[in-house]
Design an enzyme around this catalytic site. Structure first.
Site, short mmCIF file in Angstrom:
data_model
loop_
_atom_site.label_atom_id
_atom_site.label_comp_id
_atom_site.label_asym_id
_atom_site.label_seq_id
_atom_site.Cartn_x
_atom_site.Cartn_y
_atom_site.Cartn_z
N TYR A 18 0.83 -1.20 0.00
CA TYR A 18 0.00 0.00 0.00
C TYR A 18 0.87 1.26 0.00
O TYR A 18 0.62 2.19 -0.76
CB TYR A 18 -0.94 -0.01 1.21
CG TYR A 18 -1.96 1.10 1.15
CD1 TYR A 18 -3.16 0.92 0.47
CD2 TYR A 18 -1.73 2.33 1.74
CE1 TYR A 18 -4.09 1.94 0.39
CE2 TYR A 18 -2.65 3.35 1.66
CZ TYR A 18 -3.83 3.15 0.99
OH TYR A 18 -4.76 4.16 0.90
N HIS A 22 1.22 4.18 -3.00
CA HIS A 22 0.93 5.59 -2.75
C HIS A 22 2.16 6.49 -2.78
O HIS A 22 2.03 7.71 -2.75
CB HIS A 22 0.13 5.73 -1.44
CG HIS A 22 -1.29 5.36 -1.64
ND1 HIS A 22 -1.70 4.03 -1.63
CD2 HIS A 22 -2.38 6.10 -1.93
CE1 HIS A 22 -2.99 3.99 -1.88
NE2 HIS A 22 -3.44 5.23 -2.06
N TRP A 78 -7.88 0.79 -8.30
CA TRP A 78 -8.52 0.12 -7.16
C TRP A 78 -8.27 -1.38 -7.15
O TRP A 78 -8.31 -2.00 -6.09
CB TRP A 78 -10.01 0.42 -7.15
CG TRP A 78 -10.34 1.83 -6.73
CD1 TRP A 78 -9.56 2.69 -6.00
CD2 TRP A 78 -11.54 2.53 -7.00
NE1 TRP A 78 -10.21 3.88 -5.81
CE2 TRP A 78 -11.43 3.81 -6.40
CE3 TRP A 78 -12.71 2.21 -7.68
CZ2 TRP A 78 -12.45 4.75 -6.48
CZ3 TRP A 78 -13.72 3.15 -7.75
CH2 TRP A 78 -13.59 4.41 -7.15
#
Length: 109
Positions: A18, A22, A78
């Site tokens: 994650y 990001h 997503w």
């Protein structure tokens, strides 16, 4: 301008993935958010909980969120980020994905 806060947990074993995603959010995803009147978007991490904050400057939040959800590049993004997340707490998610809305209880300008 409307302020929005959301929370979600990072799935066990997915924290580094994650964070890696990001560290370089896809420019097309950022462009879609901007086009849909999202500003000042931040995601914070505390232990295994993510807190997101954004400001909405448009006139129809639901319609703009639907435009984001319909965007093919965002949908692809997503597919990478959603497996890293799991719902926080026991309440209903905010809409797309496991994020839950947080109620604003105080604000200082």
């Amino acid at each position: 301008m409307q302020r929005h806060g959301q929370v979600v947990n990072v799935r066990a074993g997915k924290r580094e993935e994650y964070l890696r995603l990001h560290a370089a959010v896809w420019p097309a995803v950022e462009e879609t958010l901007t086009r849909c009147n999202v500003r000042n978007y931040s995601i914070f991490l505390l232990e295994d909980t993510l807190f997101a904050y954004y400001e909405y400057v448009g006139d129809d939040h639901d319609a703009d969120m639907a435009r984001i959800a319909a965007d093919p590049v965002t949908q692809e993004w997503w597919t990478h980020t959603d497996p890293c997340q799991e719902p926080w707490g026991t309440g209903p998610p905010a809409g797309k994905g496991p994020w839950r809305d947080a109620a604003e209880v105080w604000h200082l300008d």
